[in-house]
Scaffold this active site. Structure first.
Site, PDB file in Angstrom:
ATOM      1  N   SER A  29      19.932  56.625  53.009  1.00 31.77           N
ATOM      2  CA  SER A  29      19.960  55.177  52.831  1.00 31.77           C
ATOM      3  C   SER A  29      18.596  54.648  52.400  1.00 31.77           C
ATOM      4  O   SER A  29      17.569  55.072  52.906  1.00 31.77           O
ATOM      5  CB  SER A  29      20.435  54.451  54.097  1.00 31.77           C
ATOM      6  OG  SER A  29      20.244  55.232  55.227  1.00 31.77           O
ATOM      7  N   HIS A  60      26.860  51.385  50.914  1.00 30.54           N
ATOM      8  CA  HIS A  60      26.546  52.726  50.412  1.00 30.54           C
ATOM      9  C   HIS A  60      27.116  52.884  49.022  1.00 30.54           C
ATOM     10  O   HIS A  60      28.294  52.629  48.792  1.00 30.54           O
ATOM     11  CB  HIS A  60      27.149  53.813  51.320  1.00 30.54           C
ATOM     12  CG  HIS A  60      26.258  54.201  52.441  1.00 30.54           C
ATOM     13  ND1 HIS A  60      25.928  55.497  52.720  1.00 30.54           N
ATOM     14  CD2 HIS A  60      25.614  53.445  53.352  1.00 30.54           C
ATOM     15  CE1 HIS A  60      25.114  55.528  53.751  1.00 30.54           C
ATOM     16  NE2 HIS A  60      24.913  54.301  54.162  1.00 30.54           N
ATOM     17  N   HIS A  82      29.776  60.980  55.735  1.00 27.96           N
ATOM     18  CA  HIS A  82      29.434  61.310  57.120  1.00 27.96           C
ATOM     19  C   HIS A  82      30.680  61.724  57.883  1.00 27.96           C
ATOM     20  O   HIS A  82      31.757  61.155  57.694  1.00 27.96           O
ATOM     21  CB  HIS A  82      28.811  60.092  57.815  1.00 27.96           C
ATOM     22  CG  HIS A  82      27.571  59.579  57.165  1.00 27.96           C
ATOM     23  ND1 HIS A  82      27.599  58.637  56.166  1.00 27.96           N
ATOM     24  CD2 HIS A  82      26.264  59.900  57.367  1.00 27.96           C
ATOM     25  CE1 HIS A  82      26.356  58.383  55.787  1.00 27.96           C
ATOM     26  NE2 HIS A  82      25.530  59.134  56.492  1.00 27.96           N
ATOM     27  N   TYR A  84      31.292  61.058  60.886  1.00 21.32           N
ATOM     28  CA  TYR A  84      31.756  59.959  61.746  1.00 21.32           C
ATOM     29  C   TYR A  84      32.656  58.965  61.011  1.00 21.32           C
ATOM     30  O   TYR A  84      33.359  58.172  61.636  1.00 21.32           O
ATOM     31  CB  TYR A  84      30.575  59.224  62.413  1.00 21.32           C
ATOM     32  CG  TYR A  84      29.635  58.497  61.467  1.00 21.32           C
ATOM     33  CD1 TYR A  84      30.001  57.300  60.845  1.00 21.32           C
ATOM     34  CD2 TYR A  84      28.366  59.003  61.208  1.00 21.32           C
ATOM     35  CE1 TYR A  84      29.138  56.649  59.978  1.00 21.32           C
ATOM     36  CE2 TYR A  84      27.501  58.359  60.347  1.00 21.32           C
ATOM     37  CZ  TYR A  84      27.898  57.192  59.731  1.00 21.32           C
ATOM     38  OH  TYR A  84      27.045  56.550  58.876  1.00 21.32           O
ATOM     39  N   GLU A  85      32.646  59.028  59.685  1.00 24.65           N
ATOM     40  CA  GLU A  85      33.528  58.136  58.926  1.00 24.65           C
ATOM     41  C   GLU A  85      34.978  58.600  58.996  1.00 24.65           C
ATOM     42  O   GLU A  85      35.883  57.862  58.613  1.00 24.65           O
ATOM     43  CB  GLU A  85      33.091  58.079  57.454  1.00 24.65           C
ATOM     44  CG  GLU A  85      31.732  57.438  57.245  1.00 24.65           C
ATOM     45  CD  GLU A  85      31.302  57.504  55.786  1.00 24.65           C
ATOM     46  OE1 GLU A  85      31.800  56.685  54.994  1.00 24.65           O
ATOM     47  OE2 GLU A  85      30.475  58.371  55.442  1.00 24.65           O
ATOM     48  N   ALA A 112      17.867  59.006  57.030  1.00 24.89           N
ATOM     49  CA  ALA A 112      17.155  58.138  57.975  1.00 24.89           C
ATOM     50  C   ALA A 112      17.467  58.689  59.356  1.00 24.89           C
ATOM     51  O   ALA A 112      18.599  59.111  59.622  1.00 24.89           O
ATOM     52  CB  ALA A 112      17.643  56.708  57.840  1.00 24.89           C
ATOM     53  N   MET A 209      22.684  61.702  62.080  1.00 31.18           N
ATOM     54  CA  MET A 209      24.139  61.904  62.032  1.00 31.18           C
ATOM     55  C   MET A 209      24.597  62.503  60.696  1.00 31.18           C
ATOM     56  O   MET A 209      25.745  62.325  60.298  1.00 31.18           O
ATOM     57  CB  MET A 209      24.855  60.567  62.236  1.00 31.18           C
ATOM     58  CG  MET A 209      24.462  59.842  63.502  1.00 31.18           C
ATOM     59  SD  MET A 209      25.225  58.216  63.590  1.00 31.18           S
ATOM     60  CE  MET A 209      24.331  57.506  64.979  1.00 31.18           C
ATOM     61  N   SER A 210      23.708  63.176  60.012  1.00 26.93           N
ATOM     62  CA  SER A 210      24.093  63.721  58.699  1.00 26.93           C
ATOM     63  C   SER A 210      23.386  65.051  58.463  1.00 26.93           C
ATOM     64  O   SER A 210      22.943  65.695  59.415  1.00 26.93           O
ATOM     65  CB  SER A 210      23.710  62.720  57.604  1.00 26.93           C
ATOM     66  OG  SER A 210      22.302  62.616  57.493  1.00 26.93           O
ATOM     67  N   ASN A 233      13.524  54.317  63.484  1.00 31.95           N
ATOM     68  CA  ASN A 233      13.297  53.735  64.808  1.00 31.95           C
ATOM     69  C   ASN A 233      12.797  54.858  65.707  1.00 31.95           C
ATOM     70  O   ASN A 233      13.061  56.025  65.439  1.00 31.95           O
ATOM     71  CB  ASN A 233      14.603  53.147  65.373  1.00 31.95           C
ATOM     72  CG  ASN A 233      15.716  54.180  65.420  1.00 31.95           C
ATOM     73  OD1 ASN A 233      16.205  54.642  64.378  1.00 31.95           O
ATOM     74  ND2 ASN A 233      16.116  54.568  66.618  1.00 31.95           N
ATOM     75  N   HIS A 245      14.768  44.070  63.833  1.00 30.30           N
ATOM     76  CA  HIS A 245      15.482  44.731  62.740  1.00 30.30           C
ATOM     77  C   HIS A 245      14.695  44.605  61.437  1.00 30.30           C
ATOM     78  O   HIS A 245      14.616  45.545  60.654  1.00 30.30           O
ATOM     79  CB  HIS A 245      16.875  44.103  62.605  1.00 30.30           C
ATOM     80  CG  HIS A 245      17.762  44.830  61.649  1.00 30.30           C
ATOM     81  ND1 HIS A 245      18.054  46.172  61.782  1.00 30.30           N
ATOM     82  CD2 HIS A 245      18.419  44.428  60.532  1.00 30.30           C
ATOM     83  CE1 HIS A 245      18.846  46.557  60.788  1.00 30.30           C
ATOM     84  NE2 HIS A 245      19.083  45.507  60.014  1.00 30.30           N
TER      85      HIS A 245
END
Ligand code: HPA
Length: 271
Positions: A29, A60, A82, A84-85, A112, A209-210, A233, A245
């Site tokens: 990202s 995305h 991903h 999780y998608e 990220a 997560m990737s 973060n 943020h």
């Protein structure tokens, strides 16, 4: 995902792309601007490629872009899939199989990630030295011998020589490049405090997560891999004040500018 599906995608792409890149980049990202900077580029939307999954994440992009960085043609994935998608691991890693068929020899992965190393700050760039997987293995199932061996080695998958090139470029150009181990979790929930602490105790520096599924398949395909995490973060149990943020986004976009500089510096040196 059958061999036939992979071949159909490959054949479609070969009709459109007249050049033969040997380097591919998965843009995490915020790294899309790199693709916009390629010379003589051609953009192919994922939705036009037979059997290619289409990204569901808002904001995305979903394009393959082939173009030149200095003397080298590269194939960029602008947007990734991903687990999780809800995609299967075969869908998540389908693009890597297509790259394999197209003759890609080196895969550069970017993402990220959350920092757990206490010396990290948001906006740092981390060269991935190795990974720990907490995701289902994408190679589970019958092994397609033409694509790779049943029990592939996962030693030195983040190629030491490529890492050295990145470290040298960063040093010569006054860019701070951290190094560390990345852990791939399924997400989509972030880690609990106990999990962040556990990861740190295990010697892990970054959490995401990737990346892990794509890298395992690339290693199965005998590609060399180079990986970078942009630390968006940092988990620190001693600091109660979370960054806003806006601060996180600002840090990440500054880091992305530096990461693009590293990629544009290193890619021409890859043989
Ligand atoms: N955890 C997992 N994935 C992430 C994080 C995190 O803290 N930050 C960005 N991606």
């Amino acid at each position: 995902m059958t061999l036939e599906n992979i071949l159909e995608a490959k054949q479609y792409l070969e009709k459109i792309v007249q050049v033969k890149p040997e380097i591919a980049i998965i843009l995490g990202s915020g790294l899309s601007p790199l693709a916009d900077r390629l010379e003589d580029s051609i953009t192919i939307p994922y939705k036009d490629i037979p059997h290619f999954p289409v990204s569901t994440v808002k904001g995305h992009k979903g394009n393959l872009i082939v173009g030149k960085i200095k003397n080298k043609y590269v194939l960029c994935m602008q947007g990734r899939f991903h687990y999780y998608e809800g995609y299967t691991m075969q869908q998540v890693t389908f693009p890597i199989r297509v790259m394999q068929m197209l003759g890609i020899k080196t895969l550069i992965v970017t993402n990220a990630a959350g920092g757990v190393n206490k010396s990290f700050k948001a906006g740092d760039i981390m060269l991935i030295t190795d990974h720990i997987s907490r995701m289902p293995n994408p190679l589970i199932g019958p092994n397609e011998e033409t694509l790779g061996e049943r029990f592939p080695s996962m030693t030195n998958i983040y190629d030491k020589n490529l890492r050295q090139l990145a470290l040298e470029f960063a040093q010569n150009n006054n860019i701070t490049l951290k190094q560390g181990i990345y852990v791939g979790n399924t997400g989509p929930s972030f880690e609990t405090d106990a999990e962040y602490i556990m990861f740190r105790q295990l010697g892990i520096s970054a959490v995401g997560m990737s990346t892990v599924p794509e890298v395992i398949v690339a290693a199965h395909a005998k590609m060399k891999v180079l990986g970078f995490s942009v630390i968006s973060n940092v988990f620190n149990e001693d600091i109660l004040q979370e960054p806003t943020h806006e601060e996180v986004l600002e840090n990440v976009s500054l880091a992305n500018v530096k990461l693009i500089e590293i990629l544009e510096g290193v890619i021409p040196k890859i043989d």
